[in-house]
Motif scaffolding. Structure first.
Motif, short mmCIF file in Angstrom:
data_model
loop_
_atom_site.label_atom_id
_atom_site.label_comp_id
_atom_site.label_asym_id
_atom_site.label_seq_id
_atom_site.Cartn_x
_atom_site.Cartn_y
_atom_site.Cartn_z
N PHE A 1 9.70 23.03 -9.88
CA PHE A 1 10.49 23.69 -8.99
C PHE A 1 11.97 23.84 -9.50
O PHE A 1 12.59 24.79 -9.21
N VAL A 2 12.31 22.98 -10.52
CA VAL A 2 13.56 23.08 -10.77
C VAL A 2 14.07 24.44 -11.82
O VAL A 2 15.09 24.69 -12.29
N ALA A 3 12.79 24.98 -12.30
CA ALA A 3 12.80 26.00 -13.29
C ALA A 3 12.73 27.36 -12.55
O ALA A 3 13.15 28.24 -13.00
N LEU A 4 12.66 27.12 -11.12
CA LEU A 4 12.75 28.27 -10.56
C LEU A 4 14.04 28.68 -9.83
O LEU A 4 14.61 28.10 -8.85
N SER A 5 14.64 29.81 -10.48
CA SER A 5 15.87 30.31 -10.06
C SER A 5 16.07 31.21 -8.99
O SER A 5 14.67 31.61 -8.63
N ASP A 6 16.99 31.55 -8.24
CA ASP A 6 17.04 32.54 -7.06
C ASP A 6 16.22 33.60 -7.53
O ASP A 6 15.50 34.42 -6.78
N ALA A 7 16.27 34.22 -8.60
CA ALA A 7 15.76 35.37 -9.13
C ALA A 7 14.33 35.46 -9.23
O ALA A 7 13.51 36.12 -8.81
N ILE B 1 -6.72 44.69 4.48
CA ILE B 1 -7.38 43.40 3.57
C ILE B 1 -5.88 43.00 2.66
O ILE B 1 -5.70 43.80 1.87
N HIS B 2 -5.65 41.91 3.25
CA HIS B 2 -4.61 41.06 2.35
C HIS B 2 -5.15 40.13 1.26
O HIS B 2 -5.88 39.06 1.69
N VAL B 3 -5.35 40.59 -0.07
CA VAL B 3 -5.63 39.42 -0.93
C VAL B 3 -4.74 38.58 -1.27
O VAL B 3 -3.67 38.61 -1.99
N SER B 4 -4.96 37.42 -0.86
CA SER B 4 -4.11 36.26 -1.04
C SER B 4 -4.77 35.42 -2.14
O SER B 4 -5.00 35.96 -3.20
N SER B 5 -4.88 34.01 -2.17
CA SER B 5 -5.13 33.22 -3.30
C SER B 5 -5.31 31.84 -2.74
O SER B 5 -4.57 31.27 -2.02
N ILE B 6 -6.21 31.05 -3.55
CA ILE B 6 -6.33 29.69 -3.07
C ILE B 6 -5.17 28.83 -3.38
O ILE B 6 -5.05 27.72 -2.97
N GLN B 7 -4.33 29.61 -4.03
CA GLN B 7 -3.21 28.83 -4.78
C GLN B 7 -2.23 28.47 -3.48
O GLN B 7 -1.56 27.42 -3.65
N ARG B 8 -2.20 29.32 -2.31
CA ARG B 8 -1.87 28.97 -1.17
C ARG B 8 -2.03 27.60 -0.83
O ARG B 8 -1.15 26.87 -0.17
N GLU B 9 -3.21 27.01 -0.93
CA GLU B 9 -3.61 25.82 -0.63
C GLU B 9 -3.54 24.66 -1.71
O GLU B 9 -3.48 23.71 -1.51
N LEU B 10 -3.86 25.22 -2.79
CA LEU B 10 -3.92 24.43 -3.98
C LEU B 10 -2.99 24.88 -5.10
O LEU B 10 -3.15 25.18 -6.29
N PRO B 11 -1.46 24.69 -4.85
CA PRO B 11 -0.56 25.33 -5.65
C PRO B 11 -0.51 24.13 -7.24
O PRO B 11 -0.88 23.11 -7.15
N LEU B 12 -0.33 24.74 -8.16
CA LEU B 12 -0.26 24.08 -9.21
C LEU B 12 1.35 23.91 -9.50
O LEU B 12 2.14 24.84 -9.94
N PRO B 13 1.83 22.64 -9.36
CA PRO B 13 3.63 22.32 -9.34
C PRO B 13 3.89 22.70 -10.69
O PRO B 13 5.16 23.08 -10.51
N GLU B 14 3.38 22.77 -11.92
CA GLU B 14 4.22 23.25 -12.99
C GLU B 14 4.36 24.48 -13.00
O GLU B 14 5.52 24.79 -13.62
N SER B 15 3.75 25.29 -12.49
CA SER B 15 3.95 26.74 -12.70
C SER B 15 3.45 27.83 -11.56
O SER B 15 3.94 29.05 -11.65
N THR B 16 2.96 27.46 -10.30
CA THR B 16 2.68 28.31 -9.44
C THR B 16 3.34 28.19 -8.11
O THR B 16 2.89 28.61 -6.97
N THR B 17 4.34 27.19 -8.00
CA THR B 17 4.95 27.01 -6.73
C THR B 17 5.41 28.09 -5.89
O THR B 17 5.17 28.32 -4.73
#
Length: 260
Positions: free
Chosen positions: A95-101, A134-150
């Protein structure tokens, strides 16, 4: 003999329909008889025969305006919208690597295109008393990978909540709204990632795939989903065979998400 699923006479918009699951969905829709318009930032070298194309950057309001106008001008309206556009370019590092941009980029790619296009096109569906979104979402909304997909996962979660709210509003008016949430799809980009990981680990392509599956916590069926399998699910959901299905989510992930 009448086919089990037909989209004959239907007018369909598929965003990001030039590669991966988007291209597979465009192909499936055409084979089932739909008139299809798709979009991407740049025109691909190859395009499914008979498919109309619009170059548009849907991360901008202007790009969504261009595509919305093209749908009305070229198709004369729309019966099916598949919001396939999505992805992530956020860096690793938690999370600390994620800037506002970075947060803005994820939201403007994974949430706002659907919101903006629906705002333009769904009222016409309501007016005609029919349509499917149809809105194509992702299982990441339930199983995020903290390292890269928050940020990506949070944007997809927002898309899912928005989709559910939209379904409650417009389903009584004849417009069905659903979510499709894939797990890992074996696209060309995913194959390149597996090959790169395999090379780094000194293994083969199948070994590279296993590295990815292990990172996801495993895929019980032992393989990723194919783009065509995502397209098959979407084709059924937008068809008249699914006429009473709305407001719900369909996960297609080979069993990745644990369930009770």
């Amino acid at each position: 003999m009448t086919p089990f699923v037909s989209l004959a006479g239907k007018r369909a918009l598929v965003t990001s329909g030039t590669r991966g699951a988007g291209a597979a969905t465009v192909k499936q829709f055409r084979e089932l008889g739909a008139k299809v318009l798709t979009s991407a930032r740049t025109r691909p070298d190859m395009l499914e025969e008979g498919v109309q194309f619009v170059a548009a950057d849907l991360t901008s309001a202007e790009g969504c305006d261009v595509l919305g106008a093209a749908v009305r001008d070229r198709l004369g309206g729309v019966d099916i919208i598949v919001h396939m556009l999505g992805g992530s370019s956020a860096p690793g590092g938690g999370f600390v690597a994620l800037s506002d941009a970075e947060w803005h980029n994820e939201l403007y790619l994974n949430l706002f295109p659907a919101v903006r296009l629906d705002r333009q096109l769904v009222p016409d569906m309501v007016g005609q008393g029919s349509g499917v979104v149809i809105h194509v979402s992702s299982i990441q909304r339930e199983l995020p990978l903290p390292e890269s997909t928050t940020a990506y996962a949070a944007a997809k979660a927002a898309l899912s909540t928005y989709s559910k709210s939209l379904s409650k509003e417009v389903s009584p008016k004849g417009v069905r709204v659903l979510r499709v949430s894939p797990g890992w799809i074996e696209t060309e980009a995913a194959a390149r990632l597996a090959e790169r990981l395999a090379k780094q680990a000194g293994t083969d392509y199948e070994g590279g795939k296993k590295i990815i599956m292990d990172a996801l916590g495993g895929i019980p069926i032992g393989r990723p989903t194919k783009p065509e399998e995502v397209a098959n699910l979407i084709a059924f959901l937008v068809s008249d065979r699914a006429a009473t299905i709305t407001g719900t989510e369909y996960v297609i992930d080979g069993g990745t998400v644990p369930t009770a």
